[in-house]
Scaffold this motif. Structure first.
Motif, PDB file in Angstrom:
ATOM      1  N   UNK A  45       0.861  -1.178   0.000  1.00  0.00           N
ATOM      2  CA  UNK A  45       0.000   0.000   0.000  1.00  0.00           C
ATOM      3  C   UNK A  45       0.898   1.228   0.000  1.00  0.00           C
ATOM      4  N   UNK A  46       0.727   2.075  -1.015  1.00  0.00           N
ATOM      5  CA  UNK A  46       1.555   3.275  -1.167  1.00  0.00           C
ATOM      6  C   UNK A  46       0.632   4.450  -1.443  1.00  0.00           C
ATOM      7  N   UNK A  47       0.911   5.570  -0.798  1.00  0.00           N
ATOM      8  CA  UNK A  47       0.161   6.805  -1.050  1.00  0.00           C
ATOM      9  C   UNK A  47       1.175   7.893  -1.307  1.00  0.00           C
ATOM     10  N   UNK A  48       1.149   8.462  -2.516  1.00  0.00           N
ATOM     11  CA  UNK A  48       2.160   9.456  -2.849  1.00  0.00           C
ATOM     12  C   UNK A  48       1.598  10.529  -3.767  1.00  0.00           C
ATOM     13  N   UNK A  49       2.252  11.676  -3.741  1.00  0.00           N
ATOM     14  CA  UNK A  49       1.880  12.816  -4.588  1.00  0.00           C
ATOM     15  C   UNK A  49       2.525  12.634  -5.945  1.00  0.00           C
ATOM     16  N   UNK A  50       1.751  12.852  -7.004  1.00  0.00           N
ATOM     17  CA  UNK A  50       2.260  12.746  -8.372  1.00  0.00           C
ATOM     18  C   UNK A  50       2.569  14.123  -8.937  1.00  0.00           C
ATOM     19  N   UNK A  51       3.272  14.153 -10.043  1.00  0.00           N
ATOM     20  CA  UNK A  51       3.673  15.409 -10.681  1.00  0.00           C
ATOM     21  C   UNK A  51       2.465  16.211 -11.163  1.00  0.00           C
ATOM     22  N   UNK A  52       1.321  15.545 -11.385  1.00  0.00           N
ATOM     23  CA  UNK A  52       0.130  16.248 -11.869  1.00  0.00           C
ATOM     24  C   UNK A  52      -0.710  16.838 -10.727  1.00  0.00           C
ATOM     25  N   UNK A  53      -0.116  16.962  -9.543  1.00  0.00           N
ATOM     26  CA  UNK A  53      -0.769  17.532  -8.348  1.00  0.00           C
ATOM     27  C   UNK A  53      -1.935  16.691  -7.841  1.00  0.00           C
ATOM     28  N   UNK A  54      -1.883  15.409  -8.124  1.00  0.00           N
ATOM     29  CA  UNK A  54      -2.858  14.482  -7.550  1.00  0.00           C
ATOM     30  C   UNK A  54      -2.116  13.503  -6.653  1.00  0.00           C
ATOM     31  N   UNK A  55      -2.858  12.931  -5.738  1.00  0.00           N
ATOM     32  CA  UNK A  55      -2.328  11.874  -4.882  1.00  0.00           C
ATOM     33  C   UNK A  55      -2.798  10.550  -5.446  1.00  0.00           C
ATOM     34  N   UNK A  56      -1.968   9.536  -5.332  1.00  0.00           N
ATOM     35  CA  UNK A  56      -2.336   8.209  -5.817  1.00  0.00           C
ATOM     36  C   UNK A  56      -2.188   7.204  -4.686  1.00  0.00           C
ATOM     37  N   UNK A  57      -3.288   6.528  -4.387  1.00  0.00           N
ATOM     38  CA  UNK A  57      -3.265   5.404  -3.463  1.00  0.00           C
ATOM     39  C   UNK A  57      -3.125   4.154  -4.306  1.00  0.00           C
ATOM     40  N   UNK A  58      -2.056   3.408  -4.093  1.00  0.00           N
ATOM     41  CA  UNK A  58      -1.811   2.160  -4.798  1.00  0.00           C
ATOM     42  C   UNK A  58      -1.988   1.015  -3.807  1.00  0.00           C
ATOM     43  N   UNK A  59      -2.845   0.072  -4.175  1.00  0.00           N
ATOM     44  CA  UNK A  59      -3.063  -1.128  -3.368  1.00  0.00           C
ATOM     45  C   UNK A  59      -2.748  -2.318  -4.263  1.00  0.00           C
TER      46      UNK A  59
END
Length: 143
Positions: A120-134
């Motif tokens: 489980x990873x939660x990180x900020x992307x270059x497009x100013x969105x956050x991505x939760x990866x499960x």
């Protein structure tokens, strides 16, 4: 590999739509690969938790028209779910896990996600969105 994408508004009333889309997209494919109904249920629960966290927390101060993007990728050995939001970034590692026998405000969702997913990873992307990866790996019925 199969990939599906869904974009919905930031509205908790759309949770059933999100879950039905997920089940329809995944059920047949995962069953062919040997995933059980209980595994599918846990994956659906993880998706529901990620979606509701985006609506309740990340988009709390944003208009309900703000969209949430959901992407599911099915591989023969794993499933990857990504949920993108437009909220302010934060570090989920700073949330302490609830201790058995104690009460705390917040943090239970991250505790649950960490138990349901293998990664489980939660990180900020270059497009100013956050991505939760499960990510959940297929290792047989004990999973």
């Amino acid at each position: 590999m199969q990939q599906g994408h869904l974009t919905v508004k930031s509205d908790l009333r759309l949770l059933n739509q999100v879950q039905q889309w997920f089940e329809k997209f995944c059920l047949e494919y995962l069953a062919q690969l040997g995933w059980s109904e209980s595994q599918l249920y846990r994956l659906n629960l993880a998706l529901a938790e990620g979606f509701t966290n985006a609506v309740r927390h990340a988009h709390r101060s944003l208009p309900p028209e703000t969209t949430i993007d959901i992407e599911v990728t099915l591989w023969f050995d794993r499933i990857e779910m990504r949920i993108w939001d437009y909220g302010s970034p934060f570090n989920p590692d700073e949330i302490s896990e609830p201790q058995p026998g104690t009460l705390q405000i917040g943090g239970y969702g991250w505790f649950l996600l960490r138990r349901l997913g293998d990664r489980v990873v939660y990180e900020r992307n270059a497009d100013s969105r956050n991505c939760l990866l499960i990510v959940k790996y297929f290792l047989g019925e004990s999973n």
